[in-house]
Scaffold this active site. Structure first.
Site, PDB file in Angstrom:
ATOM      1  N   SER A   1      -2.517  -0.656   4.311  1.00 19.01           N
ATOM      2  CA  SER A   1      -3.319  -2.201   4.146  1.00 19.01           C
ATOM      3  C   SER A   1      -4.962  -1.451   4.841  1.00 19.01           C
ATOM      4  O   SER A   1      -4.860   0.190   4.406  1.00 19.01           O
ATOM      5  CB  SER A   1      -2.911  -1.520   6.099  1.00 19.01           C
ATOM      6  OG  SER A   1      -3.391  -0.616   6.998  1.00 19.01           O
ATOM      7  N   ASP A   2      -5.933  -2.340   4.035  1.00 16.90           N
ATOM      8  CA  ASP A   2      -7.368  -2.125   4.782  1.00 16.90           C
ATOM      9  C   ASP A   2      -7.705  -1.892   6.086  1.00 16.90           C
ATOM     10  O   ASP A   2      -6.230  -2.456   6.617  1.00 16.90           O
ATOM     11  CB  ASP A   2      -7.527  -3.265   3.328  1.00 16.90           C
ATOM     12  CG  ASP A   2      -9.238  -2.432   3.103  1.00 16.90           C
ATOM     13  OD1 ASP A   2      -9.663  -1.561   4.125  1.00 16.90           O
ATOM     14  OD2 ASP A   2     -10.151  -3.435   2.801  1.00 16.90           O
ATOM     15  N   TRP A   3      -8.265  -1.184   5.760  1.00 18.93           N
ATOM     16  CA  TRP A   3      -8.562  -0.296   7.560  1.00 18.93           C
ATOM     17  C   TRP A   3      -8.769  -1.813   8.521  1.00 18.93           C
ATOM     18  O   TRP A   3     -10.125  -2.308   8.398  1.00 18.93           O
ATOM     19  CB  TRP A   3      -9.983   0.133   7.614  1.00 18.93           C
ATOM     20  CG  TRP A   3      -9.920   1.576   7.295  1.00 18.93           C
ATOM     21  CD1 TRP A   3      -9.916   2.465   8.119  1.00 18.93           C
ATOM     22  CD2 TRP A   3      -8.980   2.305   5.779  1.00 18.93           C
ATOM     23  NE1 TRP A   3      -9.965   3.820   7.440  1.00 18.93           N
ATOM     24  CE2 TRP A   3      -8.789   3.637   6.502  1.00 18.93           C
ATOM     25  CE3 TRP A   3      -8.172   2.019   5.207  1.00 18.93           C
ATOM     26  CZ2 TRP A   3      -8.132   4.875   5.315  1.00 18.93           C
ATOM     27  CZ3 TRP A   3      -7.659   2.862   3.900  1.00 18.93           C
ATOM     28  CH2 TRP A   3      -7.600   3.391   4.106  1.00 18.93           C
TER      29      TRP A   3
ATOM     30  N   SER B   1      -6.191  -4.552   8.584  1.00 17.24           N
ATOM     31  CA  SER B   1      -6.440  -5.092   8.823  1.00 17.24           C
ATOM     32  C   SER B   1      -4.961  -5.782   9.102  1.00 17.24           C
ATOM     33  O   SER B   1      -4.203  -6.868   8.405  1.00 17.24           O
ATOM     34  CB  SER B   1      -6.284  -5.385   7.625  1.00 17.24           C
ATOM     35  OG  SER B   1      -5.850  -5.153   6.477  1.00 17.24           O
TER      36      SER B   1
ATOM     37  N   TYR C   1      -8.414  -7.468   3.143  1.00 12.34           N
ATOM     38  CA  TYR C   1      -8.203  -8.378   3.934  1.00 12.34           C
ATOM     39  C   TYR C   1      -7.439  -9.683   4.043  1.00 12.34           C
ATOM     40  O   TYR C   1      -7.344 -10.081   5.772  1.00 12.34           O
ATOM     41  CB  TYR C   1      -9.706  -8.533   4.487  1.00 12.34           C
ATOM     42  CG  TYR C   1      -9.923  -7.041   4.875  1.00 12.34           C
ATOM     43  CD1 TYR C   1      -9.576  -5.808   6.539  1.00 12.34           C
ATOM     44  CD2 TYR C   1     -10.928  -6.514   4.436  1.00 12.34           C
ATOM     45  CE1 TYR C   1     -10.395  -5.210   6.363  1.00 12.34           C
ATOM     46  CE2 TYR C   1     -11.249  -4.647   4.893  1.00 12.34           C
ATOM     47  CZ  TYR C   1     -10.992  -4.276   5.557  1.00 12.34           C
ATOM     48  OH  TYR C   1     -11.079  -2.253   6.265  1.00 12.34           O
TER      49      TYR C   1
END
Ligand code: NAG
Ligand code: NAG
Ligand code: NAG
Ligand code: NAG
Ligand code: NAG
Ligand code: NAG
Ligand code: NAG
Ligand code: NAG
Length: 881
Positions: free
Chosen positions: A286-288, A290, A255
């Site tokens: 990607s992280d959720w 982000s 993030y």
């Protein structure tokens, strides 16, 4: 991350942003400190040049060549949060050519948000076993459960955070505050998972060492982890390199930003370090939520956007999908880049064999009911069967229990009060002894600290199928047990001198999407004290009783000073986070069925101030971007304590047994002779797939006539007029996009430090091998020993190095009294190198000089040393720290 349904959309959207925090100190407005630069690195290196992936790439290239533009962009993005197949992330498909939607599912300790699964011990518990066999076995079992539920992608292991900050919220998802411990456990998890046909995801790249202020939101950028090149290579990137070396299929960005540039679009990090230097062949997600840009992240090397929505989800908006289609049609994202994204995803799918009979998901993250909404986020959704209740647990409770048991770390055992007799009178105190009375899964995402702490909170959890709690297991063994289910010391009958008291305390942490008892993910409120006034409970018990055993369920280190030296505190067991098998595993150790054999995966200091401010404290609120600068460099945990000669209460690697061990017969040999400081030059990259770079016709990215859209579902199609407009821009050929500095599309040969998965293959040449005999020197108890090998660089070299650093470890099988086992420890070329920031390569400093490999049972119990110059070993030495 993941958020369950049943929440009002607006509050859900807000909860996905940083939860507010009142704990911070306001700092002056400042930017990234001078010297930390997020350099440009373009273009994204093509995947497909590593021999062990070449067949998967050949197949992937052939499949991707058949895809239309909208099919390619469809598989690089999620169809939207709470849309379609009910995993925490679901890609679009290209069914016309036989490529399915992929299901991406949390967590690193079990299949999240569903039933009939095993809730395994957390990463930190696994690290505390120091047992490579168990690390791998747990990975195999995790992989089987994800496969059995039809999940394509396992969102683990977590090797970042590394555990730099003891207060950091997600350290427990990883394996301990040392790069080698993280790397070995992470790589073995990946191997176990991927051998079952499931793609593993190494995460979070990189610098996610605290939770608060991690996320970009409309009001503030995520914090910047400012990490110098050498520290990044020797600590934080090290486990990622080993993960890539193990062939991991996916990676997830963090993030936070690194050096001021968001991890999801940091070209130096993704294109440069991960894909070029480390030769990563899989895909980067990607992280959720982000993902913050469309074109720039594609150019920086992101391959998959999760869960597909913009930062505020559920409005049907995306930065990719239809926008990525537009970006290719208008010429801003080269088709070559999209082809590489799609090929990397499809290649990873082939690489683990998912093209052959892989069952689609048969569970729902959104409900435990048999039937449910097929598109929960749509306004009107058809319903249908969503849960098939496939039981994937098999006999995985065995490996889960073994990990929980072999992680239990005996810190102190004065007068051998442990093991306990089942015949004695036992008084048990503390709410942590019993399962949450509201039910083991009563708190969603485990975002509460009630009852036995089996895991932290957030997305890194799974639902318990059952919870084997300590009090039940203790009562099963011992006849005379009295349980005081309270955290405030009750009034008790006058103790007898031989009463044994077990006090249960805990300390929780988790993800910043939830605040628990004032802790915003990180332990910002509780700090390093036990929760619920647990330290006081221990003190009170110690005032009253003479034989107190303290059992600690914890996400990380605690300060024990307020009671550890009390004469009646006889024994302390850290049981870490045991998952569902908390009870029998502990009872086996308490009552001596098994000797404790866990070792600390971090140091326990005497004071918070024993570590430098940059590590001991969390970053508080600042206007603008919060700056988390790694000013301590290599000096975290024991590396720092040793340098400044600060004695911890319990050192990294410490762990006692009911027996004792004797290390004898150590011998060292050179395996591969290192003839030069740098590894031999890398081989050139093999050719990579090529495909047409001509912008495809607009029709390939347009909605088919009469297409039936689901409201808020993310599609890769554009309305025909928009596709035509974009194509007109792209086909005009002008470079209208404002490309980042240094942008180019010319592929390069790659850095000297690269050349294979993880880096130059020569880095994994075994330089030295040490063998020794570990013997159970006791007479009564069997036990398992851990041999730990720490490297000390030659004296007088020009480069500053920590006094000792863990390089390998080995755990024995259970040894009967008098029995012995030969163990082998290895040091690779990389293990004896340092990252040379000028040469941009791994270099052996003082080649040919005396490297000392210290061997022992803990970082402060190193009595044996082997020398690389004379190839001799000696024992009975004074430890180096
Ligand atoms: C961060 O900045 C430092 C200092 O300039 C540099 O050595 C390092 O490579 C940078 N890291 C990234 C990921 O950009
Ligand atoms: C893959 O690489 C190996 C070893 O370099 C080679 O023998 C084989 O022909 C390659 N296969 C393909 C499909 O390129
Ligand atoms: C994208 O994936 C979704 C979900 O599987 C599917 O409905 C849609 O038709 C796909 N689009 C294309 C272009 O294949
Ligand atoms: C192409 O489309 C993308 C996505 O909408 C946009 O960011 C970019 O600015 C467009 N490029 C041009 C040259 O219009
Ligand atoms: C160990 O126990 C003995 C006897 O109860 C006591 O005298 C001694 O102080 C204790 N030592 C520690 C380190 O607690
Ligand atoms: C370990 O073994 C050696 C060799 O057999 C012996 O000399 C030594 O006394 C033993 N040490 C312990 C602590 O048992
Ligand atoms: C074998 C088993 O544990 N089955 C369970 C699967 O999940 C359903 C729904 O939670 C339970 O009712 C079953 O008992
Ligand atoms: C909907 C679906 O794919 N269900 C599958 C769930 O898993 C079982 C066992 O693997 C399959 O038989 C079902 O078809």
């Amino acid at each position: 991350m993941a958020i369950r349904t049943g929440v009002v959309w607006v509050s859900l959207a807000l909860s996905l942003l940083n939860s507010p925090c009142d704990a911070g100190v306001i700092e002056p407005r400042d930017g990234v400190p001078a010297g930390f630069v997020a350099a440009s690195y373009y273009p994204t290196p093509h995947g497909g040049w590593v021999a062990s992936w070449n067949e998967s790439y050949a197949k992937a290239q052939a499949l991707v060549a058949k895809m239309t533009l909208a099919e390619k962009t469809n598989i690089t993005g999620g169809v939207g949060y709470l849309m379609g197949k009910p995993c925490v992330g679901n890609t679009g498909s290209a069914l016309r050519v036989g490529f399915p939607q992929l299901c991406l599912q949390d967590s690193a300790l079990g299949v999240a948000s569903t039933d009939n699964v095993t809730a395994f011990p957390a990463g930190i518990t696994t690290g505390a076993t120091w047992d490579k066999v168990l690390m791998y076995a747990r990975g195999v079992a995790l992989g089987q459960e994800f496969r059995g539920k039809g999940a394509n992608i396992f969102l683990g292991p977590t090797v970042g955070p590394l555990g730099r900050k003891p207060l950091g919220g997600r350290n427990w998802e990883g394996f301990g505050s040392d790069p080698v411990l993280q790397a070995v456990a992470g790589a073995l998890t990946i191997k176990g998972v991927q051998e079952q046909g499931v793609i593993a995801t190494v995460k979070h790249l990189v610098g996610n060492e605290q939770e608060m202020f991690r996320m970009y939101n409309p009001f503030q950028p995520g914090y910047s982890a400012n990490i110098d090149d050498r520290t990044l290579h020797e600590l934080y990137l090290w486990p990622f390199a080993e993960a890539v070396h193990a062939g991991v299929g996916a990676a997830m960005t963090a993030y936070n930003a690194v050096n001021g540039s968001a991890s999801s679009q940091n070209s130096y990090l993704i294109n440069g370090l991960l894909k070029d230097e480390l030769g990563f062949q899989g895909f980067v997600m990607s992280d959720w939520l982000s993902h913050i840009s469309g074109v720039d992240s594609a150019l920086a090397g992101l391959d998959m956007d999760m869960p597909g929505d913009t930062q505020i989800p559920l409005f049907g908006n995306s930065l990719w999908m239809y926008e990525l289609t537009r970006s290719v049609l208008n010429g801003s994202v080269p088709l070559d880049r999209l082809n590489d994204m799609a090929t990397r995803i499809v290649a990873a799918w082939y690489q683990v064999g998912q093209d052959k009979g892989y069952t689609p998901p048969n569970f729902s993250s959104n409900t435990h009911d048999r039937d449910g909404l097929l598109y929960p986020a749509a306004l009107l959704s058809p319903t249908g069967q969503v849960n098939w209740y496939v039981n994937v647990q098999a006999d995985h409770w065995k490996v889960a229990r073994q990990v929980a048991q072999d992680a239990i770390t005996l810190l102190k055992n004065n007068g051998s009060v442990l093991p306990l007799s089942t015949a004695g009178s036992i008084k048990v105190f503390g709410t942590d002894a019993q399962v949450n009375p509201d039910g083991a899964n009563a708190c969603g995402s485990r975002a509460c600290d009630k009852g036995t702490l089996g895991m932290g909170w957030g997305s890194g959890v799974a639902d318990y199928p059952y919870f084997d709690d300590p009090i039940t297991a203790i009562k099963k063994r011992a006849a005379d047990v009295t349980f005081y289910n309270t955290d405030s010391f009750p009034s008790v009958p006058t103790p007898k001198s031989d009463d044994v008291t077990i006090v249960f305390i805990n300390s929780d942490a988790g993800e910043n999407s939830f605040t628990v008892e004032g802790n915003h993910g990180d332990r910002d409120s509780a700090k390093l004290a036990a929760w619920h006034d647990g330290d006081r409970l221990v003190q009170k018990a110690a005032e009253k009783y003479q034989n107190v055993v303290v059992v600690v369920h914890t996400v990380g280190p605690l300060l024990l000073e307020s009671w550890i030296d009390l004469p009646s505190v006889k024994a302390v067991l850290f049981a870490h986070l045991p998952g569902q098998e908390a009870g029998e595993s502990l009872a086996n150790v308490l009552f001596g069925v098994s000797s404790p054999s866990g070792h600390l995966p971090y140091s326990i200091t005497k004071s918070e101030n024993d570590l430098p401010d940059s590590v001991a404290n969390l970053k508080g609120f600042a206007f603008g971007q919060v700056q988390d600068t790694y000013s301590e460099g290599l000096y975290i945990d024991y590396r720092y304590l040793n340098k400044f000669n600060i004695k911890p209460r319990f050192a990294f690697g410490h762990g006692l047994s009911y027996t004792s061990f004797n290390f004898t017969g150590a011998a060292i040999r050179a395996v591969t002779t290192l003839t030069s400081p740098a590894p031999s030059p890398r081989a050139a990259k093999a050719p990579t797939p090529h495909s047409s770079t001509t912008i495809p016709p607009a029709a390939e990215g347009s909605y088919p006539d009469g297409f039936n859209r689901i409201w808020r579902y993310l599609y890769s199609f554009l309305p025909a007029n928009e596709a035509n407009d974009a194509y007109a821009i792209g086909s005009a050929g002008d470079k209208k996009y404002n490309y980042p500095d240094g942008y180019t599309t010319t592929q390069t040969s790659g850095p000297a430090a690269g050349g294979g998965q993880g880096g130059n293959p020569a880095l994994w040449d075994v330089a030295f091998e040490i063998t020794l005999i570990v013997r159970n020197a006791g007479k009564t108890h069997p036990g398992k020993a851990v041999a730990q090998a720490y490297l000390q660089y030659p004296r007088g070299i020009a480069v500053d190095t920590p006094i000792i650093q863990l390089r390998d470890f080995a755990k024995t099988a259970e040894l009967a009294p008098g029995a012995g086992e030969k163990v082998t420890l290895q040091l690779t070329r990389k293990d004896v190198s340092v990252w040379d920031v000028t040469a941009q390569n791994w270099v052996v400093p003082g080649l040919g000089g005396r490297f000392t490999v210290w061997i022992g049972e803990a970082s402060d119990k190193l009595f044996t040393a082997c020398y690389t110059d004379t190839l001799t070993c000696e024992t009975g030495l004074v430890p180096p720290v």
